[in-house]
Write a protein that holds these residues in place. Structure first.
Motif, PDB file in Angstrom:
ATOM      1  N   LYS A   1       0.806  -1.218   0.000  1.00 57.93           N
ATOM      2  CA  LYS A   1       0.000   0.000   0.000  1.00 57.93           C
ATOM      3  C   LYS A   1       0.842   1.274   0.000  1.00 57.93           C
ATOM      4  O   LYS A   1       0.390   2.307  -0.486  1.00 57.93           O
ATOM      5  CB  LYS A   1      -0.943   0.008   1.206  1.00 57.93           C
ATOM      6  N   LEU A   2       2.055   1.198   0.562  1.00 56.67           N
ATOM      7  CA  LEU A   2       2.860   2.402   0.715  1.00 56.67           C
ATOM      8  C   LEU A   2       4.275   2.212   0.182  1.00 56.67           C
ATOM      9  O   LEU A   2       4.887   1.164   0.379  1.00 56.67           O
ATOM     10  CB  LEU A   2       2.938   2.821   2.188  1.00 56.67           C
ATOM     11  N   ILE A   3       4.766   3.254  -0.486  1.00 57.80           N
ATOM     12  CA  ILE A   3       6.174   3.347  -0.861  1.00 57.80           C
ATOM     13  C   ILE A   3       6.792   4.393   0.045  1.00 57.80           C
ATOM     14  O   ILE A   3       6.317   5.530   0.120  1.00 57.80           O
ATOM     15  CB  ILE A   3       6.344   3.788  -2.330  1.00 57.80           C
ATOM     16  N   ILE A   4       7.849   4.026   0.751  1.00 65.99           N
ATOM     17  CA  ILE A   4       8.504   4.944   1.684  1.00 65.99           C
ATOM     18  C   ILE A   4       9.929   5.178   1.201  1.00 65.99           C
ATOM     19  O   ILE A   4      10.682   4.227   0.983  1.00 65.99           O
ATOM     20  CB  ILE A   4       8.506   4.374   3.108  1.00 65.99           C
ATOM     21  N   SER A   5      10.276   6.437   1.015  1.00 68.16           N
ATOM     22  CA  SER A   5      11.612   6.769   0.531  1.00 68.16           C
ATOM     23  C   SER A   5      12.175   7.939   1.324  1.00 68.16           C
ATOM     24  O   SER A   5      11.444   8.629   2.045  1.00 68.16           O
ATOM     25  CB  SER A   5      11.574   7.119  -0.963  1.00 68.16           C
ATOM     26  N   ALA A   6      13.480   8.153   1.174  1.00 62.33           N
ATOM     27  CA  ALA A   6      14.152   9.212   1.926  1.00 62.33           C
ATOM     28  C   ALA A   6      14.764  10.222   0.969  1.00 62.33           C
ATOM     29  O   ALA A   6      15.372   9.856  -0.039  1.00 62.33           O
ATOM     30  CB  ALA A   6      15.244   8.616   2.805  1.00 62.33           C
ATOM     31  N   SER A   7      14.604  11.503   1.297  1.00 63.20           N
ATOM     32  CA  SER A   7      15.217  12.577   0.521  1.00 63.20           C
ATOM     33  C   SER A   7      16.576  12.926   1.118  1.00 63.20           C
ATOM     34  O   SER A   7      16.848  12.671   2.294  1.00 63.20           O
ATOM     35  CB  SER A   7      14.326  13.824   0.535  1.00 63.20           C
ATOM     36  N   ALA A   8      17.414  13.535   0.291  1.00 62.71           N
ATOM     37  CA  ALA A   8      18.757  13.932   0.747  1.00 62.71           C
ATOM     38  C   ALA A   8      18.682  14.929   1.893  1.00 62.71           C
ATOM     39  O   ALA A   8      19.612  15.050   2.686  1.00 62.71           O
ATOM     40  CB  ALA A   8      19.544  14.523  -0.414  1.00 62.71           C
ATOM     41  N   SER A   9      17.551  15.629   2.007  1.00 67.70           N
ATOM     42  CA  SER A   9      17.377  16.620   3.061  1.00 67.70           C
ATOM     43  C   SER A   9      17.130  15.994   4.425  1.00 67.70           C
ATOM     44  O   SER A   9      17.079  16.691   5.440  1.00 67.70           O
ATOM     45  CB  SER A   9      16.188  17.526   2.716  1.00 67.70           C
TER      46      SER A   9
END
Length: 326
Positions: A109-117
């Motif tokens: 149900k969810l895609i979780i990702s991280a930004s460089a910030s």
């Protein structure tokens, strides 16, 4: 599998219904490849998403139903690929640029990702709904995510040396382990029973934490001679495989907290690791531009061995009794 171009950044397994193994790999040139391992141990490329991104592909993940592949890149773009039909089905953009760490909930149900910030992006899978963002979740780059089996909690590890636990429903911080390591936290994993968090770091240590109390239970001091980049658990949570910049693979018994095997794996840094779902094989990739698939040979469990011997003895007694009755 020897690559002649730039090095392979990561790899993971996908088992299809024909009992063959497919290994998805990512490269800094922006393409995604699928390599097939047949029963005869032959390897061949069965598909390549050429020019999948315009920049370095930072991470890959596959849905639990084996239907979709998700890729994230330094160009701030997340893409969803239909594996069977070999086509792009969805694209998401992140105005904050580089996207690195990635995980998909087991219910897809969810895609979780991280930004460089240091922000965490939570996007509903394959929809145009507005993503939710945890702003400045960490003060530095997030290197790794792990989920509990029920998808209720997200664990993040970052270059600010901390480990944080998030409630995925409320997006609130549940707990923070400050200075979990003396250097960047490179990888976090959660056991399938959600009892333990295991972390590795650039400080060369591997640590085991109690998920409920958040207390440190054990430290493998100088687990490797360089930063420990990646960890993988066997399905029974009894064994841990680690890779590092020292070119080695190590296998640890989590019950006895002992190192049981060391292998000089590659000619250069080992940067990625993937465990098969049945824990019989794992794959590693390196800056030497190779992918290697290893058979995981574990010592027999003494209790199980004794039980098997007892069962065999009982069968033999039954057979002898039948003979006596004839």
């Amino acid at each position: 599998i020897q690559e002649t171009g730039t090095y392979v950044e990561s790899a993971f397994f996908f088992f299809n219904d024909t009992a063959t193994t497919e290994i998805y790999t990512e490269q800094i040139v922006g393409s995604v490849r699928c390599v097939q391992e047949t029963g005869q141990k032959e390897h061949k490329q069965i598909h390549q998403f050429s020019a999948a991104h315009t920049n370095w592909i930072g991470a890959l993940a596959i849905t639990s139903d084996d239907k979709y592949l998700v890729s994230v890149a330094d160009d701030g773009v997340t893409k969803i690929w239909d594996i069977e039909n070999k086509k792009l089905v969805q694209t998401y953009y992140d105005e904050r640029g580089k996207v690195n760490a990635l995980v998909i909930t087991s219910d897809n149900k969810l895609i979780i990702s991280a930004s460089a910030s240091g922000s965490i992006n939570i996007q509903e899978f394959n929809t145009d709904s507005q993503k939710r963002v945890i702003q400045k979740a960490h003060s530095e780059i997030i290197n790794s995510f792990a989920l509990t089996a029920d998808n209720k909690y997200l664990v993040s590890g970052a270059s600010d040396n901390s480990i944080k636990i998030w409630d995925l429903t409320t997006l609130q911080l549940v707990h923070e382990i400050q200075d979990a390591h003396e250097n960047s936290v490179r990888k976090v994993v959660v056991t399938s029973d959600s009892r333990y968090i295991i972390s590795s770091s650039q400080d060369r240590r591997i640590k085991i934490w109690d998920f409920q109390t958040k207390k440190l239970l054990h430290t493998f001091e100088k687990a490797h001679d360089d930063g420990v980049y990646h960890l993988a658990l066997t399905s029974d949570n009894n064994y841990l495989v680690s890779i590092a910049g020292d070119k080695q693979i190590k296998v640890w018994n989590l019950q006895t907290r002992q190192l049981i095997h060391t292998e000089q794996a590659h000619a250069a840094q080992v940067v990625a690791l993937a465990m098969s779902s049945n824990s019989q094989y794992f794959a590693t990739s390196s800056t030497d531009r190779t992918i290697k698939v290893w058979e995981l040979q574990l010592p027999r469990n003494k209790a199980n061995s004794m039980l098997m011997e007892l069962e065999q003895l009982e069968d033999e007694v039954d057979r002898l009794l039948e003979l006596l009755m004839i």
